[in-house]
Every structure is written in structure tokens, then in C-alpha cells.
Design a protein around this motif. Structure first.
Motif, short mmCIF file in Angstrom:
data_model
loop_
_atom_site.label_atom_id
_atom_site.label_comp_id
_atom_site.label_asym_id
_atom_site.label_seq_id
_atom_site.Cartn_x
_atom_site.Cartn_y
_atom_site.Cartn_z
N ARG A 10 84.68 -33.01 31.31
CA ARG A 10 84.30 -32.34 32.56
C ARG A 10 85.51 -31.67 33.18
O ARG A 10 86.54 -32.30 33.41
CB ARG A 10 83.72 -33.36 33.54
N GLU A 66 83.17 -28.62 37.96
CA GLU A 66 81.97 -28.41 37.14
C GLU A 66 80.88 -29.41 37.52
O GLU A 66 81.18 -30.53 37.95
CB GLU A 66 82.31 -28.58 35.66
N PRO A 79 78.14 -32.90 33.39
CA PRO A 79 77.60 -32.54 32.07
C PRO A 79 76.61 -33.61 31.59
O PRO A 79 76.80 -34.80 31.83
CB PRO A 79 78.84 -32.48 31.17
#
Length: 906
Positions: free
Chosen positions: A482, A486, A489
Motif C-alpha cells: 500500500r 492509497e 488494497p
């Protein structure tokens, strides 16, 4: 097996008086300390005018300890938790986290110990590092249980006592620590099947085993009283522990432990004072090399140690000249240990029989005008050194070749390795003096190659699917996927969820039936889960965070394959110890402001997690897990607390559901689950306990509490169709009513609320009787339900069997039980409450029996009469009173009892 009296002198084993100055002694007034004779029960003390000054004093002392621990965040947090838990009380003075006996210990022994600790922690006669270490080790133990806090405080205060501020005092402290650690290790292995991860009982097992070991080793030192001590340890277990302790408690072993600590602290101080050569790690041989230190620099490093250990050992026990001519610190603490034994002998603390022996001696000629140098190898226990003309020096590989074959030991090879450079080792091993026996011992002692050593932190185990392992790098690699900023995920979420599910699938190892052999110490089965929490918690506490609280909830609620989400998996099927560790990790995050407790329940209630609604999901959880989850919800963690609205929605259902139409969804779901599984219903008692505690914490109003506790009869919506279902219902009712009665006996709920809940009637519009019901068709469903429940209500008033002499607490509880039985059965017409209760005679028939007879329910009336007789017998009613309660009920009314029933009653 030798005893410690053969190793130490009587003076060392005798309890020494503290040298604390008289002016430093406690000066508590009665208003600043809890005294049962003055204040009564703990709840009475809370309502006493002395409680305010007492609380202010304890808070000042904890503030002093927190100020001293500034910079050690875990210690400060644990001290804050201790204060929060100590004063977690309701309006009536009842403690919300301790039993009455535990609260008395906390208000008494523990707070008196905190007073002494706040004074000793500022006493600079002991080193600052030692005082900080003691407080760091003590703080988490103050938050577990009262008995454990008393025990831990006692040991801590003993080690901080200025009377021990010398080498004999350090020896005694180390002896105590080793005995305690052996007791802890033994309890964790031998009683693994009996203890839970909450460790509320472990301390009491350890305290009992320590007493046995002190008696077996003839240690006369005082141990603190533990009212909950578990002392039933088998003698063979005590003998094994004592046999393993004697060599570890020998003066040589204790001296070496203290010497290693001394040498390490001196080496670190000297490196920090003048710096080390090169960039080598401190653990490497090259890191021992130093620029030549001055006498002043050495004295500066020894001075702090002198405050704790006394006069320093000779410089030759700490430093030597290396092969390259540079000064270097020794890595072997044997010479320091030998010096400590000299000091202990001079102080009269050792037995006269403990002397070093000579195992080899030789002479080496010098110049013609000088006498030959006389050398010898001396040994005491596992300590070995060389004396050249009376001066001690380290024992190295060259000296190893001079030891007679019959005297060689592994400890000698280990000592020689520490004191020999690689060049010296190679030279000696290549010489003709290196024989097969030395080679075998050297192979056994040397460190295994790096390739054969496990990765740091890796845990390995085997489950039903085969070998498994977990190490920190597996988790850290997931977080590395990650990038900053962000979104979460899916690979990270699913990977963390899969590893969590793996740790929650472990099973607690058990002992095979008839297996009496001592068990080896193995990896605790909760350790992989603790490793997972350690890495995830660190990621959430990072700056910036690598995982948020809401993202963690997504991890907990992400299913793996066909399995349920890890959180649901844990609460429905994992061992209670794993549930404890899981919720413990969530509590720490709540305490640190990284997770809101309400969000957890909001996420659990979402349709993907609970298709049938949150009450139905909670009903699937096993009893222990449900109890832990409800405690997690109700107990505050730092600044995070469940709101009253969220609590009411959890226990009583959404606010928009009319409260008068049906039972609250959660108890209804719990009852239906119990009937479906055909098992007893302890989860119902967990619900009652949670409702009472929510009321104590003002999360439920009094009206809400009455609705919650009175909801069992409202849940009687379907008539059981078999004897098995009736038995399940009866068990459920007993757990329910027992929880209510227990709350009233402890003063947690008012009498009127308890009586209202215990007498709440079944609604007349209940389910219809089925064809398989075992009662007469003429009775209404409400009559049948009421008769059955009345038997349970009367049964919970019976006094449990007590062992031991009578106590004032037992007498008080008996009076309360008699009073409640009178209210439930209507045995007297006197409305004076508890006043004159013992002198009153039964004047009226039991209305529960009478109402069952009037409904034509002969079997229910007989069962109620049997349980009433049992309850009245246990509460010491006279035969006349029992006859009046039961016999008059059978004689009167519109439907008298049959001759068979009357005979059974007689």
C-alpha cells in the motif's frame, strides 16, 4: 537434594528489618485508609465521608508514579487504567469490575502498597534505572485482578526496600524472582487446561505453588496473603520444581546472573562515554575494543553501579589488553561473579562449606633471578577462572587444554569461547593438545550456523491441515503493498483477514486422559494471534497510520473462502482464550483513540454480516464469547464509551420497536436458540448481567432495566412440545432468575426492581397448548407457563451449600434470600420488609402452589411444593413453617389437592 540452608548462611535467610527512616513511615489517618471495622463493606466505604479524602490521596499517589514514569507510555497508560478500574463504581457504591472481596483488597492492601511505592520510587538510594524497571514491570499487573496486584506489589516493594540496597539484598531479590518465574512457567504448562487467557486465576495458582516451594526449600521469607490462593498442588510436582530450582538458586548461579547484568551495564556506559572503534555491532568481538579509557572515565561508569552493587570489582574483572594492544571489555562475567561471591562470603551471607576448588595447577619458569610463576585453574559450580600468583584472569582456550579429562564440563568450554579470539581458538584447535573429548564439547557448545537458526519472531505449529508458520515479515510485506494515501488494497485486506483466520483456528492443546507425565513448555496457542495484533497495532499507530479503525473492521469482516468473517468465526467457534486476546487488542485500540466501539456493533449489524439481524447473530455466539463481547461493549476504554442510545439498541432493540408488544429481540433470540439447540441457556445469564451493569453505568434507565429483566415471561410465545423442551426452558429460566437474584444480593439493583422482574407474569394471550403438552387441556397457556416459572423463581431463592464456618456475609445473604422467598411465595402478611424477619412465622399458604392447584395443574403444584420445601430447608425455616406454607396451600382454594398429592407433600 540440598537445601538452601546448606548454600546460604542463616543471616542471609533471615527477614531483615527495613532501614526506612521513621519520618518516612506512613502517617495515614483513619480517613485516608480503608478499615472494615470503621467503614464496613466496600460499598459502605464508598458512601462514607472518608472516601473523598481517600480517593484524592490515591489519585495523588498514582499521579506521582505517572510523573516518574513520564516517557514510558505503556506504564503511564497502565497506571491510568489502574485508577480508572479502581474507582469504577455505581451510585450505590458497588464496584463494577471487582467482587466485594476483591474491592476490599484493592481499597486496603493495594492502596496501602501504592502509598509506600510512591515514596520508595522517589528514593534515590536505588538506581534510577532499577526503579524505572520495577515500575514498568509492576504497572500492567495492577490492572489484572486484586490478588495479583497484592502479590506483585509485595514483590516490587521488597526489591525497592532500601534495606536491600546492597549485594545480599540483590541476591535475595534475584532468588525471589527465579522462584516466581519457575512457578509461573510450571502453572502455564501443568494447568494449561484449567486456566483462561484472562489470567484471573493464574496468579492464585502461582501464589499457592510459591508457598509450597518456599516450604520445601525452607525459605522463611514472608509472602503476602491471597484469599483466593489455589494450594492443591500435587507433591510430585512440587518436588520436581524444587529439584530444578536448587542449582538455579545456588550462590554461583545467582552471582553469575548479577555479574552479567553488571558487566553489560558497565560496557554500555563505557562505550557511550568514550565511543567504540569502528562500526561493529556491540555484540561482536571487535566492538569490545576501545580507545584507552582514563581512570576518571572508568570511575564515572562505575559510580552509578556502586550505588546498587557496592564497591566495584578489580578492573581486571572488567577490562583487559587485547592481542592488538588495545583495551577491550571482557564478555565473560565470571571474574565479576567470583568477586561478588567474595563479598557475600565476607558479609557472612554464604555457608562456610561453599569454597572454590583447584582442578589443575602448574608452574612456568621465568628469568633466572625471578621465582617461577605459579598458576592454577579454580572452579566453583559452573564458574571457572585462572589464578596466576594469586591474581585472577579469564579462563581461555589455552587453559582448556590443561583441564584433566575427568574434570571437563560444557560450562568450561563455553567460558573459554567467550574469552578467546578466533585466532587463539584456531591455534589451540590445531595443536596436539586438542583431543576428541574437547572437540565433542566444543561442537555441542558452539552457536549453530545461521542457516539452521529460525527466523527472528517466526512461530511454527501443526494443525489438522499440516505445518503452519507465521512471522512478522509476512504481515509487513502485506502493508508494503500500500502506498501513501492509497485506498485499502483488496490484497492487503484479504491477506490480513486470512492470517487472522489462521490464528483464530488454533485449538488449545490438552493432556491425554491418564497422562501424568510433566508437560514440556510449548508455544502458547494464542501467541500467533498476539503476533498478528502486534504488527497490525504497530501499523495503526504509525505516523501516518498504515491502517485506520474502519479499515480494520473491514479486515475483521472479510470472509476467507467459504468461511465466515474472522470476527464472527471467533465469537461462534474459537476458544475463549483467543476471543479474549482478540477483544483485548480491540480494547487497546479503543483506549488509544484508534477505534470506536460503537462502530464495531454497527458493522456487525449490517446485512452482509447479520442477514437475520444483530440479535439473531449474537444468539449464535457461544456463552463465554457473548459475555466477553457484552463486557467489551459496556466497559469504557480510555475516552471511548458506548452511548446510552447504542446500549439500548443493543440490549432492547431499535427505539422504533414498541416496547410493550413483545420481548426485546435479543433475549427472545437467545431463548429460541436455546430451544433449538436443546441445551441449557447460560447466555441468558450473560444478558441479565449486561443489563444490570448497563443500568449501573447509567446506560439504561430504570424503566429500561425493568423491561429487560422482566422480558423472560414475554418470550413465552410458543408452548414447548416435549419434556426435553420443558427442561431446556426450565434451565433457561433458572439462569435468568439466578442472575437477577444475584444482582440484588450484591446491591446492584433495587429490591423492587428485582422483585418486579421475578414476579412478572406471563401474558394471557400466549401460545396455545399443543396436543403433545403434558398438562390438562382445561388450563390456559398462561397458567401453565406461570406455574412452571414459579417453580424456578422459588428454586433460585434456595441457599447454596456452603463449606466452612459461618460468616457474617453468609448470614446477611440468608436473610435476604428469606425475604425474597417471602415476597415471591407470599408466606407472611407482614409488610415490614427485613425488620424482624427471623421472628416472623409463616401465616399464609404459598400462593404459587395455590394458583397451580386452582388451575388444575396437579403436577406443577407438586413440583412447586417440592422446590419450596428444599428452599425453606436450606434457609433454616422450621418444620412448622414449612408445613404451614405447603399444607395450608393444599387444603384451601377452590380445587383441593388429591390424596396422592397430599401424601407426596407430607
Amino acid at each position: 537434594m540440598p537445601t538452601l540452608h546448606e548454600l546460604y548462611s542463616p543471616g542471609f535467610l533471615t527477614e531483615r528489618a527495613s532501614d526506612t527512616p521513621p519520618e518516612a513511615a506512613p502517617t495515614d489517618t483513619p480517613a485516608l485508609t480503608y478499615c472494615p471495622e470503621r467503614h464496613g463493606r466496600p460499598a459502605d466505604f464508598v458512601r462514607h465521608t472518608d472516601f473523598g479524602p481517600f480517593r484524592a490521596r490515591v489519585e495523588r499517589e498514582l499521579a506521582t508514579l505517572s510523573a516518574f514514569a513520564a516517557g514510558a507510555a505503556p506504564t503511564v497508560t497502565n497506571l491510568a487504567m489502574c485508577q480508572s478500574k479502581l474507582f469504577d463504581i455505581d451510585d450505590a457504591g458497588n464496584h463494577l469490575q471487582y467482587s466485594e472481596r476483591e474491592a476490599a483488597l484493592m481499597y486496603g492492601e493495594v492502596t496501602r502498597g501504592l502509598t509506600q511505592l510512591s515514596r520508595l520510587i522517589l528514593d534515590d538510594r536505588l538506581s534510577l534505572a532499577s526503579r524505572r524497571l520495577e515500575l514498568d514491570q509492576l504497572a500492567p499487573q495492577l490492572t489484572v485482578c486484586a490478588g495479583g496486584a497484592v502479590e506483585a506489589l509485595h514483590c516490587c516493594l521488597g526489591r525497592l526496600d532500601p534495606a536491600r540496597n546492597d549485594l545480599p539484598g540483590l541476591f535475595r531479590s534475584r532468588v525471589e524472582q527465579i522462584v516466581e518465574q519457575v512457578a509461573i512457567d510450571t502453572v502455564e504448562t501443568e494447568y494449561a487446561d484449567e486456566l483462561s487467557e484472562a489470567r484471573l486465576a493464574q496468579r492464585h495458582y502461582v501464589a499457592g505453588l510459591k508457598r509450597k516451594l518456599y516450604d520445601r526449600l525452607e525459605l522463611p521469607w514472608r509472602l503476602p496473603e491471597d484469599p483466593f490462593v489455589h494450594s492443591h498442588h500435587e507433591q510430585p510436582l512440587v518436588e520436581r520444581c524444587a529439584a530444578s530450582l536448587v542449582p538455579r538458586l545456588a550462590p554461583e548461579a545467582i552471582a553469575l546472573l548479577l555479574a552479567e547484568d553488571y558487566l553489560q551495564r558497565f560496557t554500555c556506559a563505557l562505550h557511550q562515554r568514550i565511543g567504540s572503534r569502528g562500526a561493529a555491532r556491540p555484540s561482536s568481538l571487535d566492538a569490545r575494543a576501545l580507545p584507552s579509557p582514563t581512570v576518571t572515565q572508568i570511575q564515572d561508569c562505575l559510580q552509578p553501579l556502586a550505588e546498587e552493587f557496592g564497591p566495584p570489582p578489580p578492573s581486571g574483572a572488567l577490562l583487559r589488553e587485547g592481542e592488538d594492544g588495545q583495551c577491550e571489555c571482557l564478555t565473560d562475567a565470571t571474574l565479576v561473579a567470583a568477586y561478588f561471591l567474595d563479598v557475600m562470603g565476607t558479609a557472612g551471607s554464604l555457608a562456610a562449606s561453599g569454597e572454590a576448588s583447584t582442578i589443575a595447577a602448574w608452574s612456568e619458569p621465568l628469568a633466572d633471578d625471578l621465582p617461577a610463576a605459579r598458576s592454577c585453574i579454580r572452579s566453583r559450580g559452573d564458574l571457572v577462572w585462572v589464578e596466576d600468583n594469586g591474581l585472577r584472569r579469564p579462563f581461555d582456550a589455552e587453559d582448556l587444554t590443561r583441564v584433566p579429562r575427568g574434570e571437563l564440563r560444557t560450562s568450561m568450554v563455553r567460558t573459554a569461547l567467550l574469552n578467546s579470539s578466533p585466532a587463539l581458538l584456531d591455534r589451540v584447535r590445531a595443536s596436539s593438545a586438542w583431543n576428541e573429548e574437547l572437540q565433542a564439547l566444543w561442537t555441542e557448545t558452539r552457536t549453530p550456523p545461521a542457516a539452521s537458526r529460525p527466523l527472528p519472531g517466526r512461530l511454527s505449529w501443526t494443525d489438522a491441515t499440516g505445518p503452519q508458520s507465521l512471522d512478522p515479515s509476512q504481515i509487513s510485506r502485506l502493508f508494503d503493498q500500500r502506498g501513501p494515501g492509497e485506498p485499502l488494497p483488496s490484497a492487503l485486506r484479504e491477506g490480513l483477514s486470512a492470517l487472522l483466520a489462521l490464528t483464530l483456528s488454533l485449538r488449545k492443546p490438552g493432556r491425554a486422559p491418564g497422562d501424568g507425565l510433566p508437560r514440556a513448555r510449548v508455544m502458547p496457542f494464542v501467541q500467533p494471534l498476539r503476533l498478528w495484533w502486534g504488527e497490525v497495532g504497530s501499523a495503526m499507530r504509525a505516523d501516518p497510520p498504515r491502517l485506520t479503525g474502519d479499515e480494520l473492521l473491514e479486515v475483521l469482516m472479510t470472509p476467507t473462502g467459504d468461511a465466515r468473517p474472522p470476527l464472527v468465526q471467533a465469537l461462534t467457534g474459537s476458544h475463549q482464550d483467543l476471543v479474549h486476546v482478540l477483544l483485548e487488542g480491540l480494547t487497546e485500540l479503543r483506549r488509544d483513540g484508534l477505534l470506536r466501539g460503537e462502530r464495531l456493533f454497527e458493522r456487525l449489524a449490517e446485512p452482509d454480516a447479520a442477514p437475520g439481524g444483530l440479535p439473531a447473530l449474537l444468539a449464535e455466539f457461544n456463552s463465554n464469547a457473548l459475555g466477553q463481547l457484552l463486557r467489551f461493549a459496556l466497559q469504557p476504554a480510555g475516552e471511548d464509551r458506548l452511548s446510552a442510545e447504542a446500549c439500548r439498541a443493543l440490549l432492547l432493540g431499535p427505539a422504533q420497536v414498541p416496547s410493550t408488544q413483545a420481548a426485546p429481540p435479543l433475549p427472545l433470540a437467545l431463548i429460541e436458540r436455546a430451544l433449538l439447540s436443546k441445551t441449557a441457556a447460560p447466555p441468558l445469564q450473560r444478558y441479565v448481567e449486561a443489563a444490570i451493569q448497563a443500568s449501573q453505568r447509567k446506560l439504561l434507565s430504570r424503566e429500561d432495566l425493568r423491561q429487560a429483566l422482566g422480558s423472560l415471561p414475554a418470550a413465552a410465545t410458543r408452548m414447548p412440545e416435549s419434556a426435553q423442551e420443558w427442561e431446556t426452558w426450565s434451565s433457561a429460566a433458572w439462569f435468568w432468575y439466578a442472575g437477577i437474584l444475584k444482582g440484588w444480593l450484591k446491591g446492584e439493583i433495587p429490591e423492587d426492581d428485582a422483585a418486579a422482574a421475578l414476579t412478572e407474569r406471563v401474558r394471557p394471550d400466549g401460545a396455545e397448548v399443543t396436543a403433545s403438552a403434558a398438562s390438562p387441556r382445561s388450563a390456559s397457556p398462561a397458567d401453565i407457563w406461570e406455574a412452571r416459572l414459579n417453580s424456578n423463581r422459588i428454586q433460585v431463592c434456595a441457599e447454596p451449600l456452603r463449606l466452612g464456618p459461618p460468616t457474617p456475609e453468609a448470614a446477611r445473604e440468608r436473610r435476604l434470600r428469606r425475604h425474597m422467598l417471602n415476597r415471591l411465595a407470599g408466606l407472611t402478611s407482614d409488610g415490614r420488609g427485613l425488620e424482624g424477619l427471623e421472628a416472623r412465622q409463616v401465616q399464609t399458604p404459598c400462593r404459587a402452589i395455590r394458583s397451580a392447584l386452582d388451575a388444575g395443574l396437579w403436577q406443577e403444584a407438586a413440583e412447586c411444593a417440592r422446590r419450596l420445601q428444599t428452599a425453606m430447608n436450606s434457609l433454616a425455616f422450621s418444620r412448622e413453617d414449612i408445613a404451614a406454607a405447603i399444607g395450608s396451600a393444599l387444603d384451601g382454594g377452590t380445587k383441593p389437592a388429591s390424596p396422592a398429592m397430599r401424601e407426596a407433600a407430607n
